[in-house]
Scaffold this motif. Sequence first.
Motif, mmCIF file in Angstrom:
data_model
loop_
_atom_site.group_PDB
_atom_site.id
_atom_site.type_symbol
_atom_site.label_atom_id
_atom_site.label_comp_id
_atom_site.label_asym_id
_atom_site.label_seq_id
_atom_site.Cartn_x
_atom_site.Cartn_y
_atom_site.Cartn_z
ATOM 1 N N MET A 1 7.862 55.417 -1.858
ATOM 2 C CA MET A 1 8.800 54.230 -2.472
ATOM 3 C C MET A 1 6.868 53.571 -2.356
ATOM 4 S SD MET A 1 12.688 52.361 -1.509
ATOM 5 C CE MET A 1 12.124 51.965 0.471
ATOM 6 N N SER A 2 7.118 52.725 -3.493
ATOM 7 C CA SER A 2 6.248 52.162 -4.273
ATOM 8 C C SER A 2 5.333 50.889 -3.072
ATOM 9 C CB SER A 2 6.047 51.415 -4.938
ATOM 10 O OG SER A 2 7.962 50.388 -5.412
ATOM 11 N N PRO A 320 15.966 40.477 -12.008
ATOM 12 C CA PRO A 320 14.903 41.198 -11.168
ATOM 13 C C PRO A 320 15.528 41.137 -9.344
ATOM 14 C CG PRO A 320 14.350 39.455 -11.426
ATOM 15 C CD PRO A 320 14.512 39.384 -11.929
ATOM 16 N N LEU A 321 16.095 42.678 -8.833
ATOM 17 C CA LEU A 321 15.950 42.881 -7.399
ATOM 18 C C LEU A 321 15.007 43.353 -6.068
ATOM 19 C CD1 LEU A 321 20.166 42.806 -7.691
ATOM 20 C CD2 LEU A 321 18.350 40.650 -7.388
ATOM 21 N N TYR A 322 14.616 42.957 -5.741
ATOM 22 C CA TYR A 322 13.606 42.958 -4.707
ATOM 23 C C TYR A 322 14.339 44.527 -3.805
ATOM 24 C CZ TYR A 322 10.256 43.404 -0.386
ATOM 25 O OH TYR A 322 8.767 44.754 0.019
ATOM 26 N N LYS A 323 14.314 45.363 -3.863
ATOM 27 C CA LYS A 323 14.630 46.248 -2.635
ATOM 28 C C LYS A 323 16.238 46.355 -3.298
ATOM 29 C CE LYS A 323 10.509 47.639 -1.081
ATOM 30 N NZ LYS A 323 9.769 48.422 -1.751
ATOM 31 N N HIS A 324 16.473 46.550 -4.394
ATOM 32 C CA HIS A 324 17.618 46.058 -5.032
ATOM 33 C C HIS A 324 18.699 45.285 -4.042
ATOM 34 C CE1 HIS A 324 16.771 50.004 -6.959
ATOM 35 N NE2 HIS A 324 16.750 50.054 -5.616
ATOM 36 N N PRO A 328 13.856 37.843 -6.432
ATOM 37 C CA PRO A 328 11.786 37.152 -5.773
ATOM 38 C C PRO A 328 12.887 35.793 -5.650
ATOM 39 C CG PRO A 328 11.856 38.775 -7.106
ATOM 40 C CD PRO A 328 13.785 38.573 -7.365
ATOM 41 N N PHE A 329 13.415 34.696 -6.753
ATOM 42 C CA PHE A 329 13.444 33.407 -7.521
ATOM 43 C C PHE A 329 14.312 33.267 -6.511
ATOM 44 C CE2 PHE A 329 10.813 35.303 -11.245
ATOM 45 C CZ PHE A 329 9.694 34.612 -11.181
ATOM 46 N N LEU A 330 15.300 33.771 -6.231
ATOM 47 C CA LEU A 330 16.607 33.324 -4.803
ATOM 48 C C LEU A 330 16.091 33.349 -3.743
ATOM 49 C CD1 LEU A 330 18.905 33.019 -7.959
ATOM 50 C CD2 LEU A 330 17.645 30.839 -7.206
ATOM 51 N N ALA A 331 15.197 34.165 -3.604
ATOM 52 C CA ALA A 331 15.607 34.423 -1.678
ATOM 53 C C ALA A 331 14.974 33.614 -0.918
ATOM 54 C CB ALA A 331 14.001 35.697 -1.872
ATOM 55 N N PRO A 332 15.560 33.654 0.449
ATOM 56 C CA PRO A 332 16.238 34.775 0.372
ATOM 57 C C PRO A 332 18.223 34.168 0.482
ATOM 58 C CG PRO A 332 15.697 33.482 2.779
ATOM 59 C CD PRO A 332 15.201 33.277 1.574
ATOM 60 N N SER A 333 18.451 33.484 -0.037
ATOM 61 C CA SER A 333 19.459 32.211 -0.226
ATOM 62 C C SER A 333 20.866 33.788 -0.857
ATOM 63 C CB SER A 333 19.644 30.893 -0.431
ATOM 64 O OG SER A 333 19.447 31.221 -2.005
ATOM 65 N N LEU A 334 20.098 34.119 -1.721
ATOM 66 C CA LEU A 334 21.198 34.994 -2.800
ATOM 67 C C LEU A 334 21.107 36.848 -2.243
ATOM 68 C CD1 LEU A 334 23.361 35.467 -4.958
ATOM 69 C CD2 LEU A 334 21.404 35.531 -6.340
ATOM 70 N N THR A 369 6.668 35.422 -3.115
ATOM 71 C CA THR A 369 7.739 36.874 -4.797
ATOM 72 C C THR A 369 6.775 37.025 -5.552
ATOM 73 O OG1 THR A 369 8.655 33.948 -4.225
ATOM 74 C CG2 THR A 369 8.605 34.656 -6.333
ATOM 75 N N GLU A 370 5.726 36.117 -5.720
ATOM 76 C CA GLU A 370 4.956 37.268 -6.768
ATOM 77 C C GLU A 370 5.177 38.700 -6.252
ATOM 78 O OE1 GLU A 370 3.777 34.683 -5.326
ATOM 79 O OE2 GLU A 370 4.834 33.471 -6.986
ATOM 80 N N GLU A 371 4.291 38.852 -4.698
ATOM 81 C CA GLU A 371 4.988 40.672 -4.353
ATOM 82 C C GLU A 371 6.219 41.517 -4.731
ATOM 83 O OE1 GLU A 371 1.418 40.163 -0.759
ATOM 84 O OE2 GLU A 371 2.920 38.627 -0.325
ATOM 85 N N MET A 372 6.604 40.327 -4.607
ATOM 86 C CA MET A 372 8.042 40.774 -4.929
ATOM 87 C C MET A 372 8.297 41.470 -5.695
ATOM 88 S SD MET A 372 10.719 39.004 -2.269
ATOM 89 C CE MET A 372 10.972 37.500 -2.695
ATOM 90 N N LEU A 373 7.969 40.634 -7.157
ATOM 91 C CA LEU A 373 8.554 40.496 -8.362
ATOM 92 C C LEU A 373 7.485 41.904 -8.339
ATOM 93 C CD1 LEU A 373 8.199 36.955 -10.300
ATOM 94 C CD2 LEU A 373 9.635 39.232 -10.407
#
Length: 460
Positions: A1-2, A320-324, A328-334, A369-373
Amino acid sequence: MSSSSLAPRPLTSPPASRHVAVIGAGAAGLAAARELRREGHRVVVFERSAAVGGTWIYNPSAESDALGLDPLREVVHSSLYDSLRTNLPRECMGFLDYPFSSRRSRAGGDPRRFPGHREVLCYLQDFAREFDLYGLVRFRTEVALMERNNDGRWQVNSRRSGVAGGDGDDENEVFDGVIVCNGHYTEPRIADIPGMDGWSGKQMHSHNYRVPEPFLDQVVVIIGNSNSAVDISRDIAKFAKEVHVSDRSLTDDLPRKQPGYDNMWLHSAVASTHKDGMVVFKDGFSIHVDVIIHCTGYKYHFPFLKTKNIVTVDDNRVGPLYKHIFAPFLAPSLAFIGIPWKVVPFPMFELQSKWVAGVLSGRIALPTTEEMLEDVKSWYLEVEAVGWPKRYTHNLSNIQFEYDNWLAEQCGCPSVEDWRKLMYVATKKNKRAHPESYRDEWDDDHLILQAEEDFQNLQN
Ligand code: FAD
């Protein structure tokens, strides 16, 4: 995994307790509720049905629209058929620290290694009871709308159905975080087959298949050849005149009679269907057919979730979902629990939930956020590089245990047991070689012994 190099960052402030909504009380929602509470969060689980268990609550009724396309149909959540037995051995399938051992099977239960669906439901009910989760669940309460406020918290609009099925009460509440656990085996995906609109026979999706008797003396075509198709074709072959299974990945040496059956054949893709009821396969075979059953999978569906297109579903890619999990733009609340498929679900739900609970409290840090994207982007490139379509974005068949262990590392938990991985691989191999008998004959008893030893150690 990347991005496995993105190590957890230690935080200095004490863990925070959040007010968190969990949508759904299936296996994922129960795992989430347990881990969130364990982390010190205040949890409300919304469940539109009257019981815990989600998919594992068998419903003998099917939907009014057998193809499941009518948006106004009354939705039946579960896709289980009466004869369903698990496709994973129970030792491998169960939660990491709450074994699904046959020793746990109660009197009158189903101690088989690949038990029927009722045994799984009992296991999930026991899990909910053991960890005192029932008190967290609001039953018969459907989340109709979830939307983020300007302050970053979430407005959750739910409706409690009346006990007699009448209209109930609407409620609006605000939560710090929302965890989506609504399952993804309810909204049928239908294959695009030439001529289907004008075809005169009966069509249905496997979501609405329950029992084989109605197919007595009929000629049935099954579209697809994965788990449900393999089970349903064999179930129906006991009653039907003929069963023709269409596997679009096959081209050679077809049609092929299925070993052990004198009324079942394997074909390539369907080439065309016709007004007079004829179905023509790409292998040149054609036949007059009574029923076509689409065993073609499901769509992710979040009708209640409004994110102003920050999270979308595009050809079954939720992103987009970081690690499914985190948008990223709504983390961590969603967060989403249970998106990956071709996995061993329950242990993965557990690890995903631990990670989400730790991130919400601030005990575990997310990358920027950038790293997650960037991580999501590189995963999409990996999917593309192996030639997979978008809809395979959440297929973790090649890396599921690496994924689980990455989550475990984030949470400071032990890796998934070696026997569990080996058992998964052994079962897959056995299933491919012996689709009729893999649930009753196997040669990995040594792994069962290792599993039982570990289960024993958990109790000590
Ligand atoms: P679900 O079990 O679907 O639960 C989702 C819950 O959310 C439901 O209770 C639903 O009522 C609720 N909900 C949905 N929308 C709302 C809303 N708006 N408001 C409130 N509540 C809502 N897995 C295995 O490990 N082994 C197997 O052998 C296996 N066989 C399978 C066979 C079939 C035919 C299918 C379809 C799946 C199978 N699976 C198997 C996968 C199975 O789906 C998972 O094991 C697991 O049960 C999924 O849990 P979940 O909580 O994600 O979703």
